[in-house]
Write an enzyme that holds these catalytic residues in place. Sequence first.
Site, PDB file in Angstrom:
ATOM      1  N   SER A 145      16.533  -0.519 -45.813  1.00 32.68           N
ATOM      2  CA  SER A 145      16.948  -1.384 -47.205  1.00 32.68           C
ATOM      3  C   SER A 145      18.186  -0.973 -47.638  1.00 32.68           C
ATOM      4  O   SER A 145      18.845  -0.274 -47.083  1.00 32.68           O
ATOM      5  CB  SER A 145      15.984  -1.135 -48.295  1.00 32.68           C
ATOM      6  OG  SER A 145      16.112  -1.591 -49.290  1.00 32.68           O
ATOM      7  N   TYR A 158      10.503   3.078 -54.220  1.00 30.62           N
ATOM      8  CA  TYR A 158      10.865   2.331 -53.031  1.00 30.62           C
ATOM      9  C   TYR A 158      12.321   2.879 -52.184  1.00 30.62           C
ATOM     10  O   TYR A 158      12.373   3.048 -51.364  1.00 30.62           O
ATOM     11  CB  TYR A 158      11.139   0.942 -53.542  1.00 30.62           C
ATOM     12  CG  TYR A 158      11.716  -0.103 -52.521  1.00 30.62           C
ATOM     13  CD1 TYR A 158      10.503  -0.871 -51.654  1.00 30.62           C
ATOM     14  CD2 TYR A 158      12.797  -0.368 -52.236  1.00 30.62           C
ATOM     15  CE1 TYR A 158      10.695  -1.621 -50.890  1.00 30.62           C
ATOM     16  CE2 TYR A 158      13.150  -1.406 -51.167  1.00 30.62           C
ATOM     17  CZ  TYR A 158      12.330  -1.990 -50.567  1.00 30.62           C
ATOM     18  OH  TYR A 158      12.511  -2.749 -49.665  1.00 30.62           O
TER      19      TYR A 158
HETATM   20  P1  NDP Z   1       6.519  -9.461 -47.107  1.00 26.83           P
HETATM   21  O1  NDP Z   1       5.973  -9.306 -48.342  1.00 26.83           O
HETATM   22  O2  NDP Z   1       6.864 -10.734 -46.772  1.00 26.83           O
HETATM   23  O3  NDP Z   1       5.735  -8.711 -45.736  1.00 26.83           O
HETATM   24  C1  NDP Z   1       5.528  -7.300 -45.997  1.00 26.83           C
HETATM   25  C2  NDP Z   1       4.493  -7.123 -44.809  1.00 26.83           C
HETATM   26  O4  NDP Z   1       4.034  -5.777 -44.906  1.00 26.83           O
HETATM   27  C3  NDP Z   1       3.237  -8.101 -44.685  1.00 26.83           C
HETATM   28  O5  NDP Z   1       3.109  -8.477 -43.484  1.00 26.83           O
HETATM   29  C4  NDP Z   1       2.190  -7.291 -45.399  1.00 26.83           C
HETATM   30  O6  NDP Z   1       1.058  -7.762 -44.553  1.00 26.83           O
HETATM   31  C5  NDP Z   1       2.622  -5.896 -44.565  1.00 26.83           C
HETATM   32  N1  NDP Z   1       2.108  -4.823 -45.221  1.00 26.83           N
HETATM   33  C6  NDP Z   1       2.260  -4.544 -46.573  1.00 26.83           C
HETATM   34  N2  NDP Z   1       1.356  -3.239 -46.861  1.00 26.83           N
HETATM   35  C7  NDP Z   1       0.696  -3.190 -45.830  1.00 26.83           C
HETATM   36  C8  NDP Z   1      -0.080  -1.975 -45.237  1.00 26.83           C
HETATM   37  N3  NDP Z   1      -0.525  -1.205 -46.136  1.00 26.83           N
HETATM   38  N4  NDP Z   1      -0.675  -1.899 -44.232  1.00 26.83           N
HETATM   39  C9  NDP Z   1      -0.363  -2.917 -43.175  1.00 26.83           C
HETATM   40  N5  NDP Z   1       0.479  -3.874 -43.407  1.00 26.83           N
HETATM   41  C10 NDP Z   1       1.281  -4.001 -44.790  1.00 26.83           C
HETATM   42  O7  NDP Z   1       7.845  -8.693 -47.168  1.00 26.83           O
HETATM   43  P2  NDP Z   1       9.383  -8.649 -46.389  1.00 26.83           P
HETATM   44  O8  NDP Z   1       9.409  -9.437 -45.226  1.00 26.83           O
HETATM   45  O9  NDP Z   1      10.423  -9.015 -47.424  1.00 26.83           O
HETATM   46  O10 NDP Z   1       9.315  -7.075 -45.969  1.00 26.83           O
HETATM   47  C11 NDP Z   1       9.386  -6.457 -44.617  1.00 26.83           C
HETATM   48  C12 NDP Z   1      10.138  -4.958 -44.757  1.00 26.83           C
HETATM   49  O11 NDP Z   1      11.603  -5.303 -44.966  1.00 26.83           O
HETATM   50  C13 NDP Z   1       9.603  -4.175 -45.917  1.00 26.83           C
HETATM   51  O12 NDP Z   1       9.374  -2.833 -45.181  1.00 26.83           O
HETATM   52  C14 NDP Z   1      10.581  -4.350 -47.014  1.00 26.83           C
HETATM   53  O13 NDP Z   1      10.698  -3.079 -47.716  1.00 26.83           O
HETATM   54  C15 NDP Z   1      11.957  -4.650 -46.207  1.00 26.83           C
HETATM   55  N6  NDP Z   1      13.027  -5.241 -46.797  1.00 26.83           N
HETATM   56  C16 NDP Z   1      12.799  -6.412 -47.073  1.00 26.83           C
HETATM   57  C17 NDP Z   1      14.056  -6.943 -47.739  1.00 26.83           C
HETATM   58  C18 NDP Z   1      14.152  -8.323 -48.556  1.00 26.83           C
HETATM   59  O14 NDP Z   1      14.925  -8.701 -49.049  1.00 26.83           O
HETATM   60  N7  NDP Z   1      12.828  -9.092 -48.071  1.00 26.83           N
HETATM   61  C19 NDP Z   1      15.389  -6.237 -48.140  1.00 26.83           C
HETATM   62  C20 NDP Z   1      15.137  -4.851 -47.551  1.00 26.83           C
HETATM   63  C21 NDP Z   1      13.981  -4.451 -46.905  1.00 26.83           C
HETATM   64  P3  NDP Z   1      -0.486  -7.678 -45.293  1.00 26.83           P
HETATM   65  O15 NDP Z   1      -0.354  -8.177 -46.728  1.00 26.83           O
HETATM   66  O16 NDP Z   1      -1.227  -8.920 -44.434  1.00 26.83           O
HETATM   67  O17 NDP Z   1      -0.885  -6.304 -45.294  1.00 26.83           O
END
Ligand code: NDP
Length: 255
Positions: A145, A158
């Site tokens: 991130s 985070y």
């Molecule tokens: P989303 O909330 O769209 O996606 C998060 C994903 O993680 C979902 O598919 C969710 O699926 C899954 N997830 C969360 N917790 C669990 C768990 N305990 N076990 C299995 N799956 C899990 O967020 P983003 O696409 O934005 O985030 C994806 C990654 O990118 C993350 O690591 C985030 O920190 C990182 N990121 C995002 C940024 C942004 O601006 N969007 C910036 C920087 C980093 P489900 O709910 O079905 O479990």
Amino acid sequence: MSKAFDLAGRVAIVTGGNGGIGLGMATGLAQAGAALLIAGRNAAKNAAAVQALAALGAQAAAFEADVSVQAECRALIEAALAKFGRLDILVNNAGTNIRKQPQDYTLDEWKSVLDTNLTSAFLCSQAAYPALQKAGGGKIINIGSMLSIFGAAFAGPYGASKGGMVQLTKSLACAWAKDNIQVNAVLPGWIDTELTRGARRDLPGLHERVLARTPAGRWGDPADFAGIAVFLAGSAADFVTGAAIPVDGGYSTQG
Ligand code: NDP
């Protein structure tokens, strides 16, 4: 397509691949020919993502798993081997955030963010290692991130998890280079997903601040992650390891 970007015959796991950045990466990998196993907790989101990937002509399946639980990380890797017979690529993308001031977190909240974002990547990588070794090498892509680099008042756990992700990436890269396993991190800027829709709601002025600081002048889109996923997962990146690559529209270059 150049062989360097051809993933035909390769098998990839994308945690959190049922939406947002994870699905953007899974889409790129699928378009380059990889078979996909996506992992998430939400069965309906998993099913919709599998349908979208299959519509691209990819072999795709989902596994319902909470990657903060060690047994479920192990079961995820086993599921890929059972379904596709091998594993070449692991994308540790699942992540979450709880936005508070540092003084207000409970220990359980701290642990849940660290376990979901960082410990999960360690556990899945550890569980995947024998299969990657057996395949003669492989690729691990960890999602960091901007908070791998910068601080934010509302994101103590985070930021700790994402800073840790970069250091974990470097250690795994050093340890497993001898096995022809390359381990890299991708550092997204501000991307329009479910996660940041919550942040935009909770943090007044965030939308405008992101636009003002991002030289590209826009929020990122999950589709912006297809290319970096294909690059890091393919033989094009065989000499790239331990790197942390921003995909941020220039956000981290501007003071
Ligand atoms: P989303 O909330 O769209 O996606 C998060 C994903 O993680 C979902 O598919 C969710 O699926 C899954 N997830 C969360 N917790 C669990 C768990 N305990 N076990 C299995 N799956 C899990 O967020 P983003 O696409 O934005 O985030 C994806 C990654 O990118 C993350 O690591 C985030 O920190 C990182 N990121 C995002 C940024 C942004 O601006 N969007 C910036 C920087 C980093 P489900 O709910 O079905 O479990």
